[in-house]
Motif scaffolding. Sequence first.
Motif, PDB file in Angstrom:
ATOM      1  N   GLY A  43       0.818  -1.206   0.000  1.00 38.68           N
ATOM      2  CA  GLY A  43       0.000   0.000   0.000  1.00 38.68           C
ATOM      3  C   GLY A  43       0.852   1.256   0.000  1.00 38.68           C
ATOM      4  N   HIS A  44       0.189   2.386   0.212  1.00 38.41           N
ATOM      5  CA  HIS A  44       0.857   3.686   0.181  1.00 38.41           C
ATOM      6  C   HIS A  44       1.188   4.145   1.582  1.00 38.41           C
ATOM      7  CE1 HIS A  44       0.068   4.004  -4.041  1.00 38.41           C
ATOM      8  NE2 HIS A  44      -1.214   3.776  -3.839  1.00 38.41           N
ATOM      9  N   GLY A  45       1.858   3.305   2.337  1.00 35.68           N
ATOM     10  CA  GLY A  45       2.218   3.654   3.705  1.00 35.68           C
ATOM     11  C   GLY A  45       3.497   4.456   3.754  1.00 35.68           C
ATOM     12  N   ASP A  46       4.400   4.009   4.564  1.00 36.11           N
ATOM     13  CA  ASP A  46       5.675   4.675   4.770  1.00 36.11           C
ATOM     14  C   ASP A  46       6.593   4.425   3.574  1.00 36.11           C
ATOM     15  OD1 ASP A  46       7.739   6.022   6.008  1.00 36.11           O
ATOM     16  OD2 ASP A  46       8.397   4.264   7.139  1.00 36.11           O
ATOM     17  N   PRO A  47       7.096   5.474   2.920  1.00 36.21           N
ATOM     18  CA  PRO A  47       7.959   5.265   1.753  1.00 36.21           C
ATOM     19  C   PRO A  47       9.410   4.902   2.104  1.00 36.21           C
ATOM     20  CG  PRO A  47       7.569   7.595   2.072  1.00 36.21           C
ATOM     21  CD  PRO A  47       6.720   6.872   3.081  1.00 36.21           C
ATOM     22  N   THR A  48       9.689   4.671   3.388  1.00 36.56           N
ATOM     23  CA  THR A  48      11.058   4.311   3.783  1.00 36.56           C
ATOM     24  C   THR A  48      11.469   2.976   3.181  1.00 36.56           C
ATOM     25  OG1 THR A  48      10.730   5.518   5.838  1.00 36.56           O
ATOM     26  CG2 THR A  48      12.587   4.010   5.750  1.00 36.56           C
ATOM     27  N   LEU A  49      10.566   1.999   3.177  1.00 33.65           N
ATOM     28  CA  LEU A  49      10.862   0.708   2.555  1.00 33.65           C
ATOM     29  C   LEU A  49      11.143   0.892   1.067  1.00 33.65           C
ATOM     30  CD1 LEU A  49      11.038  -2.377   2.754  1.00 33.65           C
ATOM     31  CD2 LEU A  49       8.586  -2.431   2.292  1.00 33.65           C
ATOM     32  N   ASP A  50      10.363   1.753   0.415  1.00 37.79           N
ATOM     33  CA  ASP A  50      10.597   2.034  -0.997  1.00 37.79           C
ATOM     34  C   ASP A  50      11.974   2.653  -1.208  1.00 37.79           C
ATOM     35  OD1 ASP A  50       8.049   1.140  -1.657  1.00 37.79           O
ATOM     36  OD2 ASP A  50       7.160   3.117  -1.393  1.00 37.79           O
ATOM     37  N   LEU A  51      12.369   3.558  -0.339  1.00 37.40           N
ATOM     38  CA  LEU A  51      13.674   4.211  -0.459  1.00 37.40           C
ATOM     39  C   LEU A  51      14.812   3.209  -0.276  1.00 37.40           C
ATOM     40  CD1 LEU A  51      15.412   6.776  -0.742  1.00 37.40           C
ATOM     41  CD2 LEU A  51      15.176   7.068   1.732  1.00 37.40           C
ATOM     42  N   ILE A  52      14.682   2.319   0.691  1.00 33.48           N
ATOM     43  CA  ILE A  52      15.725   1.323   0.931  1.00 33.48           C
ATOM     44  C   ILE A  52      15.838   0.369  -0.266  1.00 33.48           C
ATOM     45  CG2 ILE A  52      16.374  -0.654   2.364  1.00 33.48           C
ATOM     46  CD1 ILE A  52      15.104   0.916   4.731  1.00 33.48           C
ATOM     47  N   ALA A  53      14.710  -0.131  -0.727  1.00 30.65           N
ATOM     48  CA  ALA A  53      14.726  -1.049  -1.875  1.00 30.65           C
ATOM     49  C   ALA A  53      15.261  -0.355  -3.125  1.00 30.65           C
ATOM     50  CB  ALA A  53      13.320  -1.586  -2.122  1.00 30.65           C
ATOM     51  N   LEU A  54      14.858   0.894  -3.325  1.00 34.11           N
ATOM     52  CA  LEU A  54      15.314   1.636  -4.486  1.00 34.11           C
ATOM     53  C   LEU A  54      16.806   1.950  -4.403  1.00 34.11           C
ATOM     54  CD1 LEU A  54      14.199   2.711  -7.089  1.00 34.11           C
ATOM     55  CD2 LEU A  54      13.633   4.835  -5.935  1.00 34.11           C
ATOM     56  N   SER A  55      17.300   2.232  -3.218  1.00 30.41           N
ATOM     57  CA  SER A  55      18.735   2.489  -3.047  1.00 30.41           C
ATOM     58  C   SER A  55      19.561   1.250  -3.376  1.00 30.41           C
ATOM     59  CB  SER A  55      19.030   2.941  -1.616  1.00 30.41           C
ATOM     60  OG  SER A  55      18.433   4.183  -1.359  1.00 30.41           O
ATOM     61  N   LEU A  56      19.096   0.092  -2.944  1.00 32.07           N
ATOM     62  CA  LEU A  56      19.796  -1.153  -3.275  1.00 32.07           C
ATOM     63  C   LEU A  56      19.769  -1.424  -4.781  1.00 32.07           C
ATOM     64  CD1 LEU A  56      18.588  -3.412  -0.331  1.00 32.07           C
ATOM     65  CD2 LEU A  56      20.857  -2.411  -0.647  1.00 32.07           C
ATOM     66  N   ALA A  57      18.624  -1.169  -5.408  1.00 33.65           N
ATOM     67  CA  ALA A  57      18.516  -1.371  -6.851  1.00 33.65           C
ATOM     68  C   ALA A  57      19.404  -0.390  -7.617  1.00 33.65           C
ATOM     69  CB  ALA A  57      17.062  -1.217  -7.291  1.00 33.65           C
ATOM     70  N   VAL A  58      19.457   0.854  -7.154  1.00 38.68           N
ATOM     71  CA  VAL A  58      20.303   1.866  -7.795  1.00 38.68           C
ATOM     72  C   VAL A  58      21.768   1.484  -7.672  1.00 38.68           C
ATOM     73  CG1 VAL A  58      21.129   4.245  -7.505  1.00 38.68           C
ATOM     74  CG2 VAL A  58      18.702   3.792  -7.672  1.00 38.68           C
ATOM     75  N   ALA A  59      22.172   0.990  -6.512  1.00 39.77           N
ATOM     76  CA  ALA A  59      23.558   0.558  -6.329  1.00 39.77           C
ATOM     77  C   ALA A  59      23.884  -0.593  -7.268  1.00 39.77           C
ATOM     78  CB  ALA A  59      23.803   0.162  -4.880  1.00 39.77           C
ATOM     79  N   ALA A  60      22.959  -1.515  -7.446  1.00 36.20           N
ATOM     80  CA  ALA A  60      23.194  -2.653  -8.341  1.00 36.20           C
ATOM     81  C   ALA A  60      23.282  -2.212  -9.803  1.00 36.20           C
ATOM     82  CB  ALA A  60      22.081  -3.688  -8.167  1.00 36.20           C
ATOM     83  N   VAL A  61      22.389  -1.327 -10.223  1.00 32.95           N
ATOM     84  CA  VAL A  61      22.414  -0.846 -11.606  1.00 32.95           C
ATOM     85  C   VAL A  61      23.668  -0.017 -11.870  1.00 32.95           C
ATOM     86  CG1 VAL A  61      21.270   0.722 -13.233  1.00 32.95           C
ATOM     87  CG2 VAL A  61      19.927  -0.924 -11.958  1.00 32.95           C
ATOM     88  N   SER A  62      24.113   0.718 -10.876  1.00 36.92           N
ATOM     89  CA  SER A  62      25.260   1.611 -11.047  1.00 36.92           C
ATOM     90  C   SER A  62      26.590   0.872 -11.134  1.00 36.92           C
ATOM     91  CB  SER A  62      25.309   2.622  -9.906  1.00 36.92           C
ATOM     92  OG  SER A  62      24.194   3.479  -9.983  1.00 36.92           O
ATOM     93  N   THR A  63      26.599  -0.418 -10.905  1.00 34.31           N
ATOM     94  CA  THR A  63      27.862  -1.155 -11.011  1.00 34.31           C
ATOM     95  C   THR A  63      28.387  -1.170 -12.443  1.00 34.31           C
ATOM     96  OG1 THR A  63      26.703  -3.261 -11.266  1.00 34.31           O
ATOM     97  CG2 THR A  63      27.404  -2.642  -9.034  1.00 34.31           C
ATOM     98  N   GLY A  64      27.541  -0.947 -13.411  1.00 30.87           N
ATOM     99  CA  GLY A  64      27.987  -0.914 -14.796  1.00 30.87           C
ATOM    100  C   GLY A  64      28.072   0.482 -15.368  1.00 30.87           C
TER     101      GLY A  64
END
Length: 138
Positions: A43-64
């Motif tokens: 749902g549209h609760g706390d976006p902190t989980l979204d930020l953490i998941a997105l930060s991990l995904a950004v770090a993974a994509v940025s490896t290249g």
Amino acid sequence: MIEWMRIRSGPRPVPDPAATPSIWAVSALLAFALVLSLNFLDGHGDPTLDLIALSLAVAAVSTGARLAAAPGTALLCWLILNAYATAPIGELTWEAAYDLGRLACLLTAASTGTVIARLVHARAAHRRLTPWSRPPGS
């Protein structure tokens, strides 16, 4: 007389990073899919989980990626996070302290992923190109 020689003969010791627009496109699509799937699941609760998941995904994509792609990657992901994970959904809002912290988190993730990948590639290239022999008895 000058004799021209090719410097790049054979395999490159360190792989070339992907083009910056490609990294931006992949990270934007991944961010959009990730935020929408997390919104669907919790749902549209706390976006902190979204930020953490997105930060991990950004770090993974940025490896290249190149390090120069990190600010644009962070900005694109923040725009998607702000528009689709933070109320009111579908509108961009700005709350200075909160949004600067989220931008800093995403920029740190993108930079960290790039720097770690570059260091790993450089170390592997150094091992491939440097003659190395074991000391006797090891």
